[in-house]
Design an enzyme around this catalytic site. Structure first.
Site, PDB file in Angstrom:
ATOM      1  N   ARG A  51       0.781  -1.260  -0.142  1.00  0.00           N
ATOM      2  CA  ARG A  51      -0.066  -0.134  -0.025  1.00  0.00           C
ATOM      3  C   ARG A  51       0.835   1.186   0.029  1.00  0.00           C
ATOM      4  NH1 ARG A  51      -4.652  -0.664   4.223  1.00  0.00           N
ATOM      5  NH2 ARG A  51      -4.960   1.329   3.848  1.00  0.00           N
ATOM      6  N   ASP A  53       2.408   5.029  -0.127  1.00  0.00           N
ATOM      7  CA  ASP A  53       2.035   6.206   0.499  1.00  0.00           C
ATOM      8  C   ASP A  53       1.523   7.254  -0.785  1.00  0.00           C
ATOM      9  OD1 ASP A  53       2.067   5.161   2.858  1.00  0.00           O
ATOM     10  OD2 ASP A  53       4.328   5.957   3.052  1.00  0.00           O
ATOM     11  N   ARG A 202      11.835   5.014   3.157  1.00  0.00           N
ATOM     12  CA  ARG A 202      12.220   6.405   2.917  1.00  0.00           C
ATOM     13  C   ARG A 202      13.159   6.851   4.151  1.00  0.00           C
ATOM     14  NH1 ARG A 202       6.637   8.780   2.466  1.00  0.00           N
ATOM     15  NH2 ARG A 202       7.584  10.748   3.099  1.00  0.00           N
TER      16      ARG A 202
END
Length: 271
Positions: A51, A53, A202
């Site tokens: 999923r 972002d 990230r």
């Protein structure tokens, strides 16, 4: 009767509020579901491998959905072309194939592989790649980046790099974390693991960039693995540099079932 369909998807995440359906927001799943329901009348169980972002892209996203058998048979080989005519230009279905009932896009996956692009040139990112490349204001050393990456490979508790969810494990197995410099000069981080927690990729990149530009020692990112809570000094780099490029699955039905069962078990201690 219904058939389970594996759907391979690519999208430019710039104008999406992520993958998952959200009321009042434009999402990848929302666009895809609207078109699938238009073609099939009803679909069930849209499930995705990762999923992503808001702002994150994909060239190798995978999802599955159950559709009526008679409608599937009616489309034959024309489904991908039909979808191309109905979907917006920033999302494309690359392939749609029948999968066994045991296939679960999320839980059957062996690994997900992401890439993160960083330009360290004085002028920043190329105008044609500005949507998928981070402009970094300092020169980066490839050897230092790879030295930092080496300390993060393996199965660890990545709590320092994750936004924790209640009752969710932060233990993950990173099988590949490495950097390369492409012919266009852009640095690309490859990050592959069995799964990722929220903001993990990230954050891993955000911990390595200060090493690459000389502000942190190569041992610093690995030293954070001893933390049991998120490390506030680790920056979460912007979403637009990140792309999901590949999801791998077992080759046979029995392995698909076994993998899904194993993935559903919550991990509490690294192996």
């Amino acid at each position: 009767m219904s058939k389970r369909i594996r759907v391979d998807v690519a999208y430019d995440g710039t104008d999406f509020s992520g993958w998952a359906v959200q009321p009042g927001r434009r999402t990848v799943a929302g666009e895809l579901l609207a078109v699938l329901e238009r073609l099939f009348g009803s679909v069930e169980g849209l499930t995705v491998a990762g999923r992503t972002d808001a702002g994150v892209h994909a060239t190798g996203q995978v999802c599955h959905v159950d559709v009526p058998t008679d409608r599937w048979d009616a489309f034959g080989d024309s489904l991908v072309r039909r979808l191309a005519g109905l979907l917006p230009p920033d999302v494309r279905v690359l392939a749609a194939t029948v999968a066994p009932p045991e296939f679960d896009a999320r839980f059957s996956a062996l690994s997900r592989r992401y890439e993160y692009r960083v330009a360290d040139t004085p002028y920043g990112a190329s105008p044609l790649r500005r949507r998928d490349t981070l402009a970094w204001p300092r020169p980066l050393d490839l050897a230092l980046l790879n030295a930092a990456a080496a300390g993060l490979v393996g199965e660890h508790d990545f709590a320092a790099f994750c936004r924790r969810k209640e009752h969710a494990s932060t233990i993950r197995a990173v099988s590949n974390l490495s950097w390369r410099r492409d012919p266009d000069g852009v640095l690309v981080a490859t990050v592959q693991a069995d799964a990722f927690c929220w903001s993990m990729v990230r954050s891993l990149v955000g911990a390595q960039l200060p090493v690459g530009d000389g502000r942190r020692p190569p041992s610093w990112p690995g030293s954070l693995l001893s933390r049991t809570v998120r490390a506030d000094e680790v920056a979460v780099v912007p979403a637009h540099g990140l792309t999901l490029v590949e999801v791998l699955y077992p080759a046979d039905v029995a392995a698909l079932r076994e993998r899904a069962e194993r993935t559903r078990r919550r991990r509490d201690v690294p192996a």
